[in-house]
Write a protein that holds these residues in place. Structure first.
Motif: not given
Length: 365
Positions: A76-80, A82-92, A141-148
């Motif tokens: 589940y480490k995907t764009w889809e 990730l967008n759930r986090i952005f959706d809440v940030l925008i909604d709230k 260490g600050g490495k962040t990201g998602i998979n392809h």
């Protein structure tokens, strides 16, 4: 071993952030000093949230705390997601002075950190790791990201947390497979930089796997010390930080081949470290007894020492060729000059590499 220390710092020039390793810190430690504004978004998953979300909320008195609960798993480490986090940030209606909080394992830490790095061009975030793998490695260490689908962690950013709070008591809720997966990263530190720590692990592995508190805390502290020192020297992996990838090029190929679902990250890294050890022996750096030590320690940690059945040299070659660490199309590996002494190279004997692949895999029919 050096004297015990519960509070470490990651030193990044004029910047620094603390790593707190303390039983009971989750829920009892006031994290308000590390919150940029009045808004906090805790990101967790369906497994961790029922156990620790309310404790985490208590760490932010005076803040408006929202939450988003994601599905659990590397797949589940995907764009889809990730967008759930952005959706809440925008909604709230969160602003650029919000603070994101990663409550969970490595997947939650990676995806929350990437959301923080990209939300309104970058906001603060806090790491509260609840797995051994995250406490000793992924949260620092600050490495962040998602998979392809074609490669692990192909999309991401360097974005350091404000603070890391590792409460060893959260490890009591982990299944044995998750504990073992985290132990792979602990063993890695001994292999790449600290043979004395490797010997300590050999002496205490049974105690660690039995979850004895003092040895476990010592292993977390020592791992974080090693990671913090390397990150301080090389924040963006221009040099020595690449040593942290021991076993990861082989391991990422395993994870991608299995669709990020059948093998845990630490399990794949363990098999990858065994393959890197074998190649180091074939190249004349290690001897047979060195390889036996690595194999026995991984087995005692209940980790796999072989890749999945059905994965062939063809699969490894194809997937390793697109690894993000490669240079000019050449596979780049971390190998062992000796136990406790790792190095990075893309200049290795291709016949020895093929011999390692053939030793661990079956060719395609």
């Amino acid at each position: 071993m050096q004297p015990k220390q519960d509070h470490l710092n990651v030193e990044l020039g004029e910047r620094r952030y603390p790593i707190v390793i303390e039983e009971g810190s989750l829920g009892s430690m006031d994290l308000s000093p590390w919150v940029a504004g009045e808004q906090v978004l805790i990101v967790s998953n369906e497994t961790v949230a029922p156990l620790y979300l309310e404790q985490a909320r208590a760490s932010f008195p005076g803040s408006r705390v929202d939450e988003v609960i994601l599905p659990d798993g590397e797949r589940y480490k995907t764009w889809e997601t990730l967008n759930r986090i952005f959706d809440v940030l925008i909604d709230k209606q969160h602003t650029r002075r919000t603070t994101l909080v990663a409550l969970g394992g490595g997947v939650i830490g990676d995806i929350t950190g990437f959301a923080a790095a990209t939300w309104q061009r970058g906001v603060d975030f806090i790491q509260i790791p609840t797995t051994l793998l995250a406490q000793v490695d992924a949260s620092v260490g600050g490495k962040t990201g998602i998979n392809h689908p074609q490669g692990k962690n192909m999309i991401g950013a360097f974005h350091q947390p404000r603070i890391v709070v590792a409460d060893p008591l959260t490890l009591g809720s982990l299944p044995p497979t998750e504990m073992a997966a985290g132990m792979a990263e602990v063993i890695k530190y001994g292999l790449i930089r600290d043979e004395h720590f490797l010997s300590w692990l050999e002496e205490h592995m049974d105690h660690l796997m039995a979850m004895q508190p003092e040895p476990l805390k010592e292993a977390i502290r020592r791992s974080c010390e090693c990671k913090a020192a390397i990150v301080a020297e090389d924040e963006r992996e221009a040099g020595v930080r690449a040593l942290l990838n021991l076993g990861h090029t082989f391991g990422h190929a395993i994870e991608t081949h299995t669709g990020y679902s059948d093998w845990l990250h630490g399990e794949a890294v363990a098999a990858g470290m065994m393959m890197a050890t074998d190649l180091s022996e074939r190249l004349g750096y290690l001897n047979y007894n060195d390889s036996v030590r690595v194999r026995q320690l991984l087995i005692r940690a209940r980790l796999p020492v072989n890749p999945p059945e059905g994965m062939s040299p063809v699969h490894f070659r194809a997937l390793m060729q697109v690894d993000k660490k490669n240079v000019s199309g050449r596979v780049r590996l971390v190998l062992l000059r000796a136990l406790g002494d790792a190095f990075v190279t893309e200049d290795f004997d291709p016949e020895a590499f093929e011999a390692t692949l053939n030793h661990f895999c079956h060719p395609l029919d």
